[in-house]
Design a protein around this motif. Structure first.
Motif, PDB file in Angstrom:
ATOM      1  N   GLU A   2       0.831  -1.187   0.000  1.00 49.22           N
ATOM      2  CA  GLU A   2       0.000   0.000   0.000  1.00 49.22           C
ATOM      3  C   GLU A   2       0.881   1.257   0.000  1.00 49.22           C
ATOM      4  O   GLU A   2       1.785   1.387   0.817  1.00 49.22           O
ATOM      5  CB  GLU A   2      -0.855  -0.016   1.269  1.00 49.22           C
ATOM      6  CG  GLU A   2      -2.023   0.924   1.219  1.00 49.22           C
ATOM      7  CD  GLU A   2      -2.797   0.882   2.526  1.00 49.22           C
ATOM      8  OE1 GLU A   2      -3.539   1.819   2.765  1.00 49.22           O
ATOM      9  OE2 GLU A   2      -2.628  -0.082   3.295  1.00 49.22           O
ATOM     10  N   ARG A   3       0.615   2.118  -0.985  1.00 48.30           N
ATOM     11  CA  ARG A   3       1.357   3.380  -1.025  1.00 48.30           C
ATOM     12  C   ARG A   3       0.396   4.519  -1.319  1.00 48.30           C
ATOM     13  O   ARG A   3      -0.687   4.299  -1.847  1.00 48.30           O
ATOM     14  CB  ARG A   3       2.459   3.321  -2.085  1.00 48.30           C
ATOM     15  CG  ARG A   3       3.555   2.340  -1.699  1.00 48.30           C
ATOM     16  CD  ARG A   3       4.703   2.344  -2.676  1.00 48.30           C
ATOM     17  NE  ARG A   3       5.675   1.336  -2.280  1.00 48.30           N
ATOM     18  CZ  ARG A   3       6.713   1.575  -1.464  1.00 48.30           C
ATOM     19  NH1 ARG A   3       6.916   2.771  -0.981  1.00 48.30           N
ATOM     20  NH2 ARG A   3       7.540   0.599  -1.148  1.00 48.30           N
ATOM     21  N   ILE A   4       0.819   5.741  -0.993  1.00 46.20           N
ATOM     22  CA  ILE A   4      -0.041   6.891  -1.255  1.00 46.20           C
ATOM     23  C   ILE A   4       0.248   7.378  -2.674  1.00 46.20           C
ATOM     24  O   ILE A   4       1.258   8.037  -2.930  1.00 46.20           O
ATOM     25  CB  ILE A   4       0.199   7.984  -0.193  1.00 46.20           C
ATOM     26  CG1 ILE A   4      -0.237   7.440   1.177  1.00 46.20           C
ATOM     27  CG2 ILE A   4      -0.550   9.259  -0.547  1.00 46.20           C
ATOM     28  CD1 ILE A   4       0.383   8.126   2.339  1.00 46.20           C
ATOM     29  N   VAL A   5      -0.624   6.971  -3.585  1.00 44.81           N
ATOM     30  CA  VAL A   5      -0.387   7.246  -4.995  1.00 44.81           C
ATOM     31  C   VAL A   5      -1.067   8.545  -5.410  1.00 44.81           C
ATOM     32  O   VAL A   5      -0.442   9.463  -5.922  1.00 44.81           O
ATOM     33  CB  VAL A   5      -0.876   6.061  -5.857  1.00 44.81           C
ATOM     34  CG1 VAL A   5      -0.615   6.334  -7.325  1.00 44.81           C
ATOM     35  CG2 VAL A   5      -0.178   4.771  -5.420  1.00 44.81           C
ATOM     36  N   LYS A   6      -2.373   8.617  -5.146  1.00 45.25           N
ATOM     37  CA  LYS A   6      -3.135   9.823  -5.535  1.00 45.25           C
ATOM     38  C   LYS A   6      -2.990  10.869  -4.439  1.00 45.25           C
ATOM     39  O   LYS A   6      -3.164  10.579  -3.257  1.00 45.25           O
ATOM     40  CB  LYS A   6      -4.606   9.460  -5.704  1.00 45.25           C
ATOM     41  CG  LYS A   6      -4.928   8.963  -7.086  1.00 45.25           C
ATOM     42  CD  LYS A   6      -6.438   8.927  -7.258  1.00 45.25           C
ATOM     43  CE  LYS A   6      -6.806   7.907  -8.307  1.00 45.25           C
ATOM     44  NZ  LYS A   6      -8.092   7.296  -8.054  1.00 45.25           N
ATOM     45  N   HIS A   7      -2.685  12.086  -4.841  1.00 40.18           N
ATOM     46  CA  HIS A   7      -2.546  13.151  -3.855  1.00 40.18           C
ATOM     47  C   HIS A   7      -2.941  14.480  -4.496  1.00 40.18           C
ATOM     48  O   HIS A   7      -2.543  14.763  -5.622  1.00 40.18           O
ATOM     49  CB  HIS A   7      -1.088  13.213  -3.354  1.00 40.18           C
ATOM     50  CG  HIS A   7      -0.950  13.957  -2.059  1.00 40.18           C
ATOM     51  ND1 HIS A   7      -1.008  15.327  -2.004  1.00 40.18           N
ATOM     52  CD2 HIS A   7      -0.788  13.538  -0.785  1.00 40.18           C
ATOM     53  CE1 HIS A   7      -0.877  15.705  -0.734  1.00 40.18           C
ATOM     54  NE2 HIS A   7      -0.738  14.642   0.026  1.00 40.18           N
TER      55      HIS A   7
ATOM     56  N   VAL B 141       4.268  10.175   5.183  1.00 37.62           N
ATOM     57  CA  VAL B 141       3.156  10.364   4.256  1.00 37.62           C
ATOM     58  C   VAL B 141       3.541  11.278   3.090  1.00 37.62           C
ATOM     59  O   VAL B 141       3.314  10.941   1.926  1.00 37.62           O
ATOM     60  CB  VAL B 141       1.923  10.913   5.026  1.00 37.62           C
ATOM     61  CG1 VAL B 141       0.833  11.360   4.061  1.00 37.62           C
ATOM     62  CG2 VAL B 141       1.387   9.861   5.985  1.00 37.62           C
ATOM     63  N   HIS B 144       7.839  10.063   1.817  1.00 39.11           N
ATOM     64  CA  HIS B 144       8.046   8.673   1.388  1.00 39.11           C
ATOM     65  C   HIS B 144       6.773   8.032   0.839  1.00 39.11           C
ATOM     66  O   HIS B 144       6.830   6.933   0.301  1.00 39.11           O
ATOM     67  CB  HIS B 144       8.645   7.857   2.529  1.00 39.11           C
ATOM     68  CG  HIS B 144       9.910   8.465   3.070  1.00 39.11           C
ATOM     69  ND1 HIS B 144      10.987   8.761   2.263  1.00 39.11           N
ATOM     70  CD2 HIS B 144      10.250   8.884   4.308  1.00 39.11           C
ATOM     71  CE1 HIS B 144      11.935   9.321   2.999  1.00 39.11           C
ATOM     72  NE2 HIS B 144      11.517   9.410   4.233  1.00 39.11           N
ATOM     73  N   ARG B 145       5.650   8.714   1.024  1.00 36.29           N
ATOM     74  CA  ARG B 145       4.370   8.291   0.445  1.00 36.29           C
ATOM     75  C   ARG B 145       3.939   6.899   0.896  1.00 36.29           C
ATOM     76  O   ARG B 145       3.492   6.075   0.098  1.00 36.29           O
ATOM     77  CB  ARG B 145       4.450   8.362  -1.094  1.00 36.29           C
ATOM     78  CG  ARG B 145       4.925   9.710  -1.606  1.00 36.29           C
ATOM     79  CD  ARG B 145       3.853  10.762  -1.526  1.00 36.29           C
ATOM     80  NE  ARG B 145       2.874  10.599  -2.564  1.00 36.29           N
ATOM     81  CZ  ARG B 145       2.943  11.174  -3.771  1.00 36.29           C
ATOM     82  NH1 ARG B 145       3.977  11.930  -4.080  1.00 36.29           N
ATOM     83  NH2 ARG B 145       1.993  11.002  -4.644  1.00 36.29           N
ATOM     84  N   VAL B 146       4.092   6.661   2.194  1.00 36.84           N
ATOM     85  CA  VAL B 146       3.594   5.400   2.750  1.00 36.84           C
ATOM     86  C   VAL B 146       2.648   5.720   3.910  1.00 36.84           C
ATOM     87  O   VAL B 146       2.825   6.713   4.604  1.00 36.84           O
ATOM     88  CB  VAL B 146       4.743   4.477   3.240  1.00 36.84           C
ATOM     89  CG1 VAL B 146       5.540   3.950   2.062  1.00 36.84           C
ATOM     90  CG2 VAL B 146       5.656   5.181   4.226  1.00 36.84           C
ATOM     91  N   PRO B 147       1.621   4.872   4.121  1.00 35.72           N
ATOM     92  CA  PRO B 147       0.675   5.149   5.203  1.00 35.72           C
ATOM     93  C   PRO B 147       1.265   4.801   6.564  1.00 35.72           C
ATOM     94  O   PRO B 147       2.055   3.861   6.680  1.00 35.72           O
ATOM     95  CB  PRO B 147      -0.497   4.232   4.867  1.00 35.72           C
ATOM     96  CG  PRO B 147       0.094   3.114   4.085  1.00 35.72           C
ATOM     97  CD  PRO B 147       1.293   3.651   3.366  1.00 35.72           C
ATOM     98  N   GLN B 170      -5.446  14.697   3.489  1.00 32.04           N
ATOM     99  CA  GLN B 170      -5.194  14.914   2.056  1.00 32.04           C
ATOM    100  C   GLN B 170      -4.644  13.647   1.409  1.00 32.04           C
ATOM    101  O   GLN B 170      -4.842  13.411   0.221  1.00 32.04           O
ATOM    102  CB  GLN B 170      -4.198  16.070   1.866  1.00 32.04           C
ATOM    103  CG  GLN B 170      -4.813  17.433   2.117  1.00 32.04           C
ATOM    104  CD  GLN B 170      -3.810  18.558   1.966  1.00 32.04           C
ATOM    105  OE1 GLN B 170      -2.685  18.488   2.472  1.00 32.04           O
ATOM    106  NE2 GLN B 170      -4.195  19.609   1.266  1.00 32.04           N
ATOM    107  N   ALA B 171      -3.931  12.851   2.208  1.00 32.13           N
ATOM    108  CA  ALA B 171      -3.352  11.616   1.681  1.00 32.13           C
ATOM    109  C   ALA B 171      -4.323  10.440   1.809  1.00 32.13           C
ATOM    110  O   ALA B 171      -3.948   9.298   1.538  1.00 32.13           O
ATOM    111  CB  ALA B 171      -2.050  11.306   2.420  1.00 32.13           C
TER     112      ALA B 171
END
Lengths: 104, 369
Positions: A2-7, B141, B144-147, B170-171
């Motif tokens: 799981e990664r934060i793709v859409k932002h 967040v 590194h764009r990880v939860p 927002q994320a």
């Protein structure tokens, strides 16, 4: 994974080579160069070590290399701060018990 | 052994701003930072800054970061990354490069811009995985764009608690509540409004009693919060369970003073600026001759004040090296102080203004003793 793709504000994350590391004996996909901790979180692993005093799972606090809450044994070396150590292909990462053990 | 005119320790807003000031006057400056990337915390700040045009008002933190790095590159500022400054000695500043190579740098002036680090909060379960600093949430967040989890409970409603809550949302991460021990929200109304509009409950006059572990204690299932009385004591019978898998701790920051404290720079205590702060004068020089401080290490504030303090320390160091006229130095320093005055005004800034004046007053008392 799981990664934060859409932002709404940030651009899409740049493409990156995916590599495999080993975490407690199991293979894990990671982005090359990201902190080991980021790869663990992307794979839902919250604990990095067993605390020295109470022998309970422990984890990161600051995420920027100050608190040492996230230390693990990496390639046999204990007390590696996973929040500021970049992923390299083939890394062997282990949950650390207490202060860990040095290789002899 | 290497010699430079000015060594700047820390490549965040304060350090970069100081280095740019020095480079502008054609001074040989070296910046070192222990991180892999320069910019300090700017690259995780997605919100727009306040102030006037001089303060980059309306510009997002990460864009200010890009602007600073571009200016540093254009001016040829040398930045050594992955470099830890481990001590200030009579022989020079000890550096460890890439975790292996040791270098001693002899600098005529040193500007310390080491920033601040997040305070923990002790309660049963505070060491469980999932109880993390608000800054760590921002880093994981936004950078590194990880939860960090699916449901966050934030402890502390200062600007950090509010901003990080909003950025988590927002994320795509749910914020299940913000807990504040004081009877009202601590941060700016504009930041509070953003989370309130989204319906995030804010529990004022509340504190966290404990974190509840999951079955194998590898994470948390929630927290118990409780109402507090006028003396911040829990009121029995008001306990409330809140389901969450991450607790964010946003209870302030403490200046990172270790590097200057060890060689004996004198400290003074100011609770509202984050605790122990190096004593310093109006040139931001500490009690150690030629050692200046700028940014959060001189009292926890924000990036806009750090940028301005960097300029101030930079000008002061350049002037002390005799590289600009006294008149020019005085004019530029006055402009920086005027700009800082603007940033330290209003209901939130006035307390910081008074605290900074108090530090300088204590330094004067010490110097005249």
């Amino acid at each position: 994974m799981e990664r934060i793709v859409k932002h709404p504000i940030l651009d899409q994350q740049p493409e990156c080579k995916m590599v495999t590391i080993t975490v407690d004996g199991k293979p894990m996909e990671a982005r090359e160069g990201e902190p080991i901790l980021a790869a663990l979180l992307a794979n839902g692993v919250m604990a990095q070590n067993i605390t020295r005093k109470n022998h309970k799972p422990g984890g990161y606090f600051c995420g920027i290399g100050r608190c040492t809450g996230c230390v693990m044994t990496v390639n046999g070396d204990p007390n590696v701060r996973t929040c500021v150590t970049p992923v390299e292909a083939g890394m062997v990462v282990e949950t650390q018990d207490g202060l860990g053990k040095w290789r002899l | 052994m290497r010699e430079v005119d000015i060594l700047v320790i820390g490549a965040g807003p304060a350090g970069l701003s100081a280095a740019l000031e020095a480079a502008k006057h054609d001074i040989q400056v070296l910046v070192v930072d222990e991180n892999e990337q320069a910019g300090g915390q700017l690259f995780k700040q997605l919100h727009k800054f306040f102030g006037s045009e001089r303060h980059d008002a309306g510009v997002r933190g990460f864009d200010i970061g890009h602007k600073l790095l571009k200016a540093a590159e254009e001016q040829g500022v040398e930045i050594l990354l992955n470099t830890v400054a481990y001590g200030i000695f009579p022989e020079g500043v000890g550096l460890c490069v890439n975790g292996k190579e040791g270098v001693i740098v002899k600098a005529r002036k040193i500007i310390v811009a080491t920033g601040a680090s997040e305070n923990p909060l002790a309660f049963p379960g505070w060491t469980l995985p999932g109880v993390v600093g608000a800054g760590a949430i921002q880093t994981m967040v936004n950078v590194h764009r990880v939860p960090v989890g699916r449901k966050i409970l934030m402890i502390g409603s200062g600007n950090v608690g509010l901003i990080v809550s909003y950025q988590a949302m927002q994320a795509g991460i749910e914020v299940v509540g913000i807990v504040e021990a004081a009877p009202k929200v601590g941060g700016y109304a504009v930041h509070a409004a953003k989370v309130c509009r989204e319906g995030v409950p804010v529990y004022v006059s509340h504190t966290v009693l404990k974190a509840i572990p999951n079955e194998d204690e590898s994470g948390i299932t929630g927290a118990v919060i409780v109402q507090v009385d006028g003396k911040f004591q829990p009121i029995p019978g008001t306990e409330k369970f809140i389901e969450c898998d991450c607790i964010g701790i946003a209870v302030g920051l403490s200046p990172s003073i270790e590097l200057v404290a060890i060689p004996g720079v004198e400290m003074t205590y100011l609770g509202n600026m984050g605790g122990y702060i190096p004593l310093h004068d109006r040139n931001l020089m500490t009690t150690m001759d030629g050692v200046y401080i700028a940014g959060d290490v001189s009292g926890t504030e924000e990036a806009s004040t750090a940028l301005e303090e960097g300029r101030l320390a930079g000008i002061a160091a350049v002037a002390a090296l005799g590289r600009i006229s006294e008149k020019e130095a005085e004019r530029e320093k006055a402009a920086a102080w005027e700009s800082l005055r603007q940033l330290r005004s209003g209901p939130f800034g006035e307390g910081r203004y008074n605290a900074k004046e108090e530090i300088i007053k204590r330094m004067e008392v010490r110097n005249n003793a």
